[in-house]
Design a protein around this motif. Sequence first.
Motif, PDB file in Angstrom:
ATOM      1  N   SER A   1       0.837  -1.204   0.000  1.00  0.00           N
ATOM      2  CA  SER A   1       0.000   0.000   0.000  1.00  0.00           C
ATOM      3  C   SER A   1       0.870   1.251   0.000  1.00  0.00           C
ATOM      4  N   PRO A   2       0.382   2.329  -0.623  1.00  0.00           N
ATOM      5  CA  PRO A   2       1.161   3.573  -0.667  1.00  0.00           C
ATOM      6  C   PRO A   2       1.293   4.244   0.692  1.00  0.00           C
ATOM      7  N   GLY A   3       0.325   3.995   1.547  1.00  0.00           N
ATOM      8  CA  GLY A   3       0.322   4.520   2.907  1.00  0.00           C
ATOM      9  C   GLY A   3      -0.361   3.503   3.798  1.00  0.00           C
ATOM     10  N   ALA A   4      -0.850   3.913   4.944  1.00  0.00           N
ATOM     11  CA  ALA A   4      -1.504   2.966   5.837  1.00  0.00           C
ATOM     12  C   ALA A   4      -2.603   3.664   6.628  1.00  0.00           C
ATOM     13  N   THR A   5      -3.748   3.009   6.694  1.00  0.00           N
ATOM     14  CA  THR A   5      -4.835   3.467   7.559  1.00  0.00           C
ATOM     15  C   THR A   5      -5.223   2.301   8.461  1.00  0.00           C
ATOM     16  N   ASP A   6      -5.845   2.590   9.577  1.00  0.00           N
ATOM     17  CA  ASP A   6      -6.260   1.527  10.495  1.00  0.00           C
ATOM     18  C   ASP A   6      -7.211   0.557   9.799  1.00  0.00           C
ATOM     19  N   ARG A   7      -8.109   1.091   8.993  1.00  0.00           N
ATOM     20  CA  ARG A   7      -9.076   0.229   8.312  1.00  0.00           C
ATOM     21  C   ARG A   7      -8.380  -0.730   7.352  1.00  0.00           C
ATOM     22  N   LEU A   8      -7.381  -0.238   6.637  1.00  0.00           N
ATOM     23  CA  LEU A   8      -6.654  -1.094   5.700  1.00  0.00           C
ATOM     24  C   LEU A   8      -5.838  -2.144   6.444  1.00  0.00           C
ATOM     25  N   LEU A   9      -5.168  -1.743   7.505  1.00  0.00           N
ATOM     26  CA  LEU A   9      -4.390  -2.692   8.306  1.00  0.00           C
ATOM     27  C   LEU A   9      -5.295  -3.759   8.913  1.00  0.00           C
ATOM     28  N   ASP A  10      -6.437  -3.336   9.412  1.00  0.00           N
ATOM     29  CA  ASP A  10      -7.406  -4.291   9.977  1.00  0.00           C
ATOM     30  C   ASP A  10      -7.828  -5.316   8.931  1.00  0.00           C
ATOM     31  N   ALA A  11      -8.089  -4.840   7.719  1.00  0.00           N
ATOM     32  CA  ALA A  11      -8.568  -5.722   6.653  1.00  0.00           C
ATOM     33  C   ALA A  11      -7.506  -6.746   6.273  1.00  0.00           C
ATOM     34  N   CYS A  12      -6.262  -6.308   6.169  1.00  0.00           N
ATOM     35  CA  CYS A  12      -5.178  -7.234   5.812  1.00  0.00           C
ATOM     36  C   CYS A  12      -4.978  -8.283   6.906  1.00  0.00           C
ATOM     37  N   GLU A  13      -5.038  -7.841   8.155  1.00  0.00           N
ATOM     38  CA  GLU A  13      -4.876  -8.783   9.260  1.00  0.00           C
ATOM     39  C   GLU A  13      -6.033  -9.774   9.312  1.00  0.00           C
ATOM     40  N   ALA A  14      -7.247  -9.307   9.072  1.00  0.00           N
ATOM     41  CA  ALA A  14      -8.427 -10.168   9.097  1.00  0.00           C
ATOM     42  C   ALA A  14      -8.434 -11.168   7.951  1.00  0.00           C
TER      43      ALA A  14
ATOM     44  N   LEU B   1       1.080  -7.582   4.634  1.00  0.00           N
ATOM     45  CA  LEU B   1       1.104  -6.258   4.018  1.00  0.00           C
ATOM     46  C   LEU B   1       2.456  -5.588   4.181  1.00  0.00           C
ATOM     47  N   LEU B   2       2.882  -4.934   3.106  1.00  0.00           N
ATOM     48  CA  LEU B   2       4.031  -4.041   3.134  1.00  0.00           C
ATOM     49  C   LEU B   2       3.430  -2.633   3.146  1.00  0.00           C
ATOM     50  N   PRO B   3       3.207  -2.067   4.324  1.00  0.00           N
ATOM     51  CA  PRO B   3       2.520  -0.785   4.424  1.00  0.00           C
ATOM     52  C   PRO B   3       3.438   0.391   4.141  1.00  0.00           C
ATOM     53  N   GLY B   4       2.914   1.395   3.475  1.00  0.00           N
ATOM     54  CA  GLY B   4       3.720   2.536   3.089  1.00  0.00           C
ATOM     55  C   GLY B   4       3.913   3.560   4.189  1.00  0.00           C
ATOM     56  N   ALA B   5       5.124   4.121   4.249  1.00  0.00           N
ATOM     57  CA  ALA B   5       5.442   5.207   5.181  1.00  0.00           C
ATOM     58  C   ALA B   5       6.383   6.175   4.483  1.00  0.00           C
ATOM     59  N   ALA B   6       6.204   7.463   4.730  1.00  0.00           N
ATOM     60  CA  ALA B   6       7.039   8.472   4.079  1.00  0.00           C
ATOM     61  C   ALA B   6       7.659   9.437   5.079  1.00  0.00           C
ATOM     62  N   SER B   7       7.490   9.153   6.370  1.00  0.00           N
ATOM     63  CA  SER B   7       8.054  10.032   7.393  1.00  0.00           C
ATOM     64  C   SER B   7       8.391   9.213   8.625  1.00  0.00           C
ATOM     65  N   ALA B   8       9.165   9.806   9.521  1.00  0.00           N
ATOM     66  CA  ALA B   8       9.517   9.115  10.763  1.00  0.00           C
ATOM     67  C   ALA B   8       8.274   8.813  11.588  1.00  0.00           C
ATOM     68  N   SER B   9       7.338   9.753  11.628  1.00  0.00           N
ATOM     69  CA  SER B   9       6.120   9.549  12.417  1.00  0.00           C
ATOM     70  C   SER B   9       5.280   8.403  11.867  1.00  0.00           C
ATOM     71  N   GLU B  10       5.162   8.334  10.541  1.00  0.00           N
ATOM     72  CA  GLU B  10       4.391   7.249   9.942  1.00  0.00           C
ATOM     73  C   GLU B  10       5.066   5.908  10.208  1.00  0.00           C
ATOM     74  N   ALA B  11       6.389   5.871  10.073  1.00  0.00           N
ATOM     75  CA  ALA B  11       7.123   4.634  10.339  1.00  0.00           C
ATOM     76  C   ALA B  11       6.988   4.221  11.799  1.00  0.00           C
ATOM     77  N   MET B  12       7.040   5.188  12.715  1.00  0.00           N
ATOM     78  CA  MET B  12       6.914   4.897  14.137  1.00  0.00           C
ATOM     79  C   MET B  12       5.523   4.385  14.484  1.00  0.00           C
TER      80      MET B  12
END
Length: 213
Positions: A94-107, A112-123
């Motif tokens: 995914s280009p980024g990550a949202t809770d809904r998308l992460l929930d769906a992949c886990e379910a 998932l290889l979730p996208g992050a573009a900043s330190a905060s997103e990675a953290m």
Amino acid sequence: MTPQEASIAAEKICRLAPVVPVLVVDQVAHAAPLAQALVAGGLPALEVTLRTDAALEVIAEMSRVDGGAVGAGTLLTSKDVENAKAAGATFGVSPGATDRLLDACEANDLPLLPGAASASEAMRLLERGYTVQKFFPAEAAGGAPFLKSLASPLPQIRFCPTGGVSLKNAMDYLSLPNTLCVGGSWVAPGDLVMVGDWDRITELAKEAAQLGA
């Protein structure tokens, strides 16, 4: 599937080869020969982006090719995840990550290889348990120097940089301690796919597979 399990699975996929081809395929007829050409060249992990009407059928066709690990890219919604899983995708990007998308992949047990573009997103992803992430858009977000700067404060995270990565700059990323592999479209140029020059694509794949060797 827990985030930790997803990251273990994603790391295995990232370690298959130094480059994950990022594919935009318009015609289903191109799916199998393209996958065969890339796998023959030493690039078994294939990301099919959900940017065309044919993408899900392409994933289904590619998933039948021996030796390949086919994933779905540009996952944005829960429906995307369900459709990709049903089509035969064994991982998602995914280009980024949202809770809904992460929930769906886990379910749906889709690593998932979730996208992050900043330190905060990675953290934030690390806090949830994702230790393997996609750095996107790599070049636009600061390139290899930025990614290198994350290695010391966030040593737990490994990345797959994608977005503006080419044969010319791939080693800038692959030489970093926090890079597992890179994602790129240069190994399957649209013009070669359209004319069915599978031999040339295999040559490009072989060249990419030797990066960092």
